[in-house]
Scaffold this motif. Structure first.
Motif, mmCIF file in Angstrom:
data_model
loop_
_atom_site.group_PDB
_atom_site.id
_atom_site.type_symbol
_atom_site.label_atom_id
_atom_site.label_comp_id
_atom_site.label_asym_id
_atom_site.label_seq_id
_atom_site.Cartn_x
_atom_site.Cartn_y
_atom_site.Cartn_z
ATOM 1 N N ARG A 122 1.056 -1.382 -0.147
ATOM 2 C CA ARG A 122 0.099 0.029 -0.097
ATOM 3 C C ARG A 122 1.217 1.757 -0.434
ATOM 4 O O ARG A 122 0.907 2.146 -0.972
ATOM 5 C CB ARG A 122 -0.349 0.030 1.201
ATOM 6 N N HIS A 123 2.262 1.392 0.547
ATOM 7 C CA HIS A 123 2.290 2.206 0.561
ATOM 8 C C HIS A 123 3.574 2.380 -0.772
ATOM 9 O O HIS A 123 3.685 3.558 -0.746
ATOM 10 C CB HIS A 123 4.037 1.768 1.952
ATOM 11 N N LEU A 124 3.860 1.910 -0.949
ATOM 12 C CA LEU A 124 4.695 1.426 -2.400
ATOM 13 C C LEU A 124 3.772 1.883 -3.931
ATOM 14 O O LEU A 124 4.068 3.233 -4.703
ATOM 15 C CB LEU A 124 5.037 0.644 -2.885
ATOM 16 N N PHE A 125 2.174 1.656 -3.492
ATOM 17 C CA PHE A 125 1.801 2.019 -5.355
ATOM 18 C C PHE A 125 1.299 3.991 -4.573
ATOM 19 O O PHE A 125 1.144 4.391 -4.897
ATOM 20 C CB PHE A 125 0.047 1.565 -4.372
ATOM 21 N N GLU A 126 1.087 4.318 -2.752
ATOM 22 C CA GLU A 126 0.645 5.186 -2.817
ATOM 23 C C GLU A 126 2.155 6.424 -2.996
ATOM 24 O O GLU A 126 1.471 7.409 -3.217
ATOM 25 C CB GLU A 126 0.421 5.653 -1.180
ATOM 26 N N MET A 127 2.906 5.783 -3.285
ATOM 27 C CA MET A 127 4.181 6.666 -3.058
ATOM 28 C C MET A 127 4.314 6.595 -5.121
ATOM 29 O O MET A 127 4.701 7.754 -5.488
ATOM 30 C CB MET A 127 5.721 5.613 -3.151
ATOM 31 N N THR A 128 3.639 5.924 -5.471
ATOM 32 C CA THR A 128 3.907 5.940 -7.016
ATOM 33 C C THR A 128 2.769 7.346 -7.583
ATOM 34 O O THR A 128 2.533 8.048 -8.853
ATOM 35 C CB THR A 128 2.731 4.718 -7.957
ATOM 36 N N VAL A 129 1.700 7.322 -6.470
ATOM 37 C CA VAL A 129 0.422 8.160 -7.085
ATOM 38 C C VAL A 129 0.909 9.689 -6.395
ATOM 39 O O VAL A 129 0.408 10.608 -6.860
ATOM 40 C CB VAL A 129 -0.465 8.070 -5.430
ATOM 41 N N ALA A 130 1.465 9.542 -5.382
ATOM 42 C CA ALA A 130 2.205 10.581 -4.939
ATOM 43 C C ALA A 130 3.117 11.286 -6.236
ATOM 44 O O ALA A 130 3.441 12.835 -6.032
ATOM 45 C CB ALA A 130 2.706 10.785 -3.800
ATOM 46 N N ARG A 131 3.728 10.910 -7.140
ATOM 47 C CA ARG A 131 4.985 10.949 -8.302
ATOM 48 C C ARG A 131 4.078 11.181 -8.787
ATOM 49 O O ARG A 131 4.023 12.543 -10.089
ATOM 50 C CB ARG A 131 5.924 9.295 -8.421
ATOM 51 N N CYS A 132 2.730 11.528 -9.564
ATOM 52 C CA CYS A 132 1.895 11.238 -10.300
ATOM 53 C C CYS A 132 1.358 12.284 -9.882
ATOM 54 O O CYS A 132 1.532 13.515 -10.762
ATOM 55 C CB CYS A 132 0.940 10.240 -10.745
ATOM 56 N N ILE A 133 0.775 12.524 -8.825
ATOM 57 C CA ILE A 133 0.533 14.328 -8.285
ATOM 58 C C ILE A 133 1.814 15.090 -8.602
ATOM 59 O O ILE A 133 0.839 16.362 -9.160
ATOM 60 C CB ILE A 133 -0.097 14.104 -7.402
ATOM 61 N N GLU A 134 3.061 14.471 -8.704
ATOM 62 C CA GLU A 134 4.018 15.826 -8.474
ATOM 63 C C GLU A 134 4.547 16.664 -10.007
ATOM 64 O O GLU A 134 4.913 17.498 -9.939
ATOM 65 C CB GLU A 134 5.107 14.957 -7.604
ATOM 66 N N GLU A 135 4.563 15.174 -10.599
ATOM 67 C CA GLU A 135 4.451 15.690 -12.471
ATOM 68 C C GLU A 135 2.981 15.941 -13.018
ATOM 69 O O GLU A 135 3.381 16.014 -14.220
ATOM 70 C CB GLU A 135 4.666 14.443 -12.945
ATOM 71 N N GLY A 136 1.836 16.297 -12.397
ATOM 72 C CA GLY A 136 1.396 17.047 -12.383
ATOM 73 C C GLY A 136 -0.113 16.549 -13.640
ATOM 74 O O GLY A 136 -0.641 16.302 -14.284
ATOM 75 N N LEU A 137 -0.143 14.914 -13.788
ATOM 76 C CA LEU A 137 -0.359 13.572 -14.140
ATOM 77 C C LEU A 137 -2.028 13.721 -13.050
ATOM 78 O O LEU A 137 -2.916 12.992 -14.207
ATOM 79 C CB LEU A 137 0.111 12.283 -13.939
#
Length: 461
Positions: A122-137
């Motif tokens: 779950r932590h790993l998945f949320e890290m990818t979501v946070a990166r998507c938010i950071e990249e403006g997606l």
């Protein structure tokens, strides 16, 4: 002229670099830019002993799992073989040519232990979501929800009919892991408490899976993979595993919306879904939270005999009454009653009636209530929210939303056809949740790699 026979000439020393042999346009090069596992060791520190033999690096295990789910390698045995042979996989996993690949049993021991105890996936998945938010997606303005059936690792031959099943006879101490997880989820809204209706068959190997024929074909045991996506670029912002019944799937919507709000402060202005999510309580829950429901209303008030439906009657909110097409009033109460049966039904609905003498003399009685003395209409508790959804369905934005909803279905098609997740390998609610989280993580990473590919570097001369 035929050239000489090619024969291997072993050399005493080799000068070899994995970096030079992985193509610059390889998918893993783009994915690697978005995989930051530097905090994994610190995150798992409390779940390792301070003494004993050194363990396999958890970052290596996670990278290998990502390779498997990104490229549809479903077997962990085969995954170990592929990482051993494939140079690009070795490069991504930070393994040199001489480094040994971990045994496949290492994954099971870590998955059933520290990975689940720490909720690492779950932590790993949320890290990818946070990166998507950071990249403006991800903007968080428009979100869509849907569920898809994934076949469980169970079959009918190893199952019991509901009249022969007695969960009270199971000793949790001696039961398999999947059965213990089933007993632990009997009171959870996503599983045992989702519905009082018992399934026709219950699997012995995975009793939490649902016997279903929702695909209009042969029935099978399954779990539901629920996706909440942002429609800007189709990024999965949350995922949840539930039983394959409508109540559990709709209930997971609330869980995921509240979770993304707490974790990422995402609060959509609209939610897009199909008719299964258009129930009164669900629409009321969304409207109360200022989320516009771009959802077809789940409505069974229509009639097939040609008589007037509830939609033909005008609602007068100020006077708490309906007005029929002939202008007559249908009221809930005309005087105070001591009989509770004349009030609310207790099922979230209220009954409105016209006067008998009015209906008997009405010229439109044949089109209104030909088989009753007077017309009666029921109104649900969340009828105002249902009307909000009906009004939205008349707008141009709703038409656009129905097109955007297909992005969720495209993700499920990609999940099954490209990543190969047609059938689960792991059993139990935890196993299904692990697989769904890893698959959603892989899909988000592939999305990042596709939209933001790695820069191509010129080859060395």
């Amino acid at each position: 002229m035929m050239g000489p026979r090619q024969e291997a000439q072993p050399a005493l020393f080799y000068e070899f670099s994995l970096e030079d042999h992985v193509p610059q346009d390889h998918l893993l090069r783009s994915i690697d830019r978005f995989v930051d596992l530097t905090d994994v060791r610190a995150y798992l520190a409390d779940f390792y002993s301070h003494t004993g033999r050194p363990s396999v690096d958890p970052e290596l295990l996670i990278r290998m799992l990502l390779v498997g789910y990104c490229f549809g390698i479903r077997s962990e045995r085969r995954l170990c073989e592929e990482v051993h042979l494939n140079l690009a996989y070795r490069w991504f996993c930070r393994l040199d040519l001489s480094d040994r690949v971990p045994d496949h049993s290492t994954f099971s021991k870590n998955r059933h232990g520290r990975f689940r105890d720490s909720e690492l996936l779950r932590h790993l998945f949320e890290m990818t979501v946070a990166r998507c938010i950071e990249e403006g997606l991800v903007s968080g303005q428009r979100m869509a929800i849907d569920a898809s059936l994934i076949e469980a690792d169970a079959n009918k031959q190893n199952s019991t009919a509901k009249e022969d099943w007695d969960a009270g006879q199971i000793d949790p101490a001696d039961a398999p892991r999947a059965v213990r997880e089933y007993l632990d989820t009997l009171d959870e809204a996503a599983f045992g408490a989702a519905s009082e209706v018992q399934p026709k068959f219950t699997s012995h190997s995975d009793p939490a899976s649902q016997w279903t024929a929702a695909r209009k074909g042969p029935a099978f045991f399954s779990y539901s993979d629920n996706y909440l996506i942002d429609t800007d670029h189709g990024v999965i912002v949350d995922v949840e595993a539930t039983r394959s019944i409508r109540q559990a799937e709709v209930g997971s919507t609330k869980t995921m919306l509240e979770r993304v709000k707490d974790k990422f402060e995402l609060h959509p202005e609209r939610l897009i879904a199909d008719t299964a999510y258009g129930t009164g309580p669900m629409l009321g829950w969304l409207v109360d939270r200022k989320i516009a429901p771009h959802i077809p209303v789940f409505d069974k008030s229509g009639r097939t005999d040609g008589t007037w439906t509830r939609a033909d009657f005008e609602w007068d909110a100020a006077n708490d009454q309906y007005i029929c097409p002939e202008g007559h009033e249908l009221k809930q109460f005309r005087r105070n009653y001591s009989d509770p049966n004349r009030g609310p039904t207790g099922k979230g609905t209220a009954r409105y009636r016209a006067l008998k003498e009015v209906c008997q003399a009405c010229p439109s009685r044949a089109r209104c209530c030909p088989n009753a003395d007077a017309r009666k209409i029921t109104r649900e508790e969340h009828e105002d929210a249902r009307q909000v959804a009906r009004d939205i369905a008349k707008t141009k934005q709703y038409v656009i939303s129905m097109k955007l909803r297909k992005k969720v279905e495209m993700l499920f098609a990609h999940l099954k056809r490209i990543l190969g997740l047609n059938r689960l390998r792991l059993r139990g609610p935890c196993g299904a949740n692990d697989e769904f989280l890893l698959a959603a993580t892989a899909q988000n990473l592939r999305k990042l790699a596709k939209i933001l590919p790695a820069l191509q570097q010129p080859r060395k001369a």
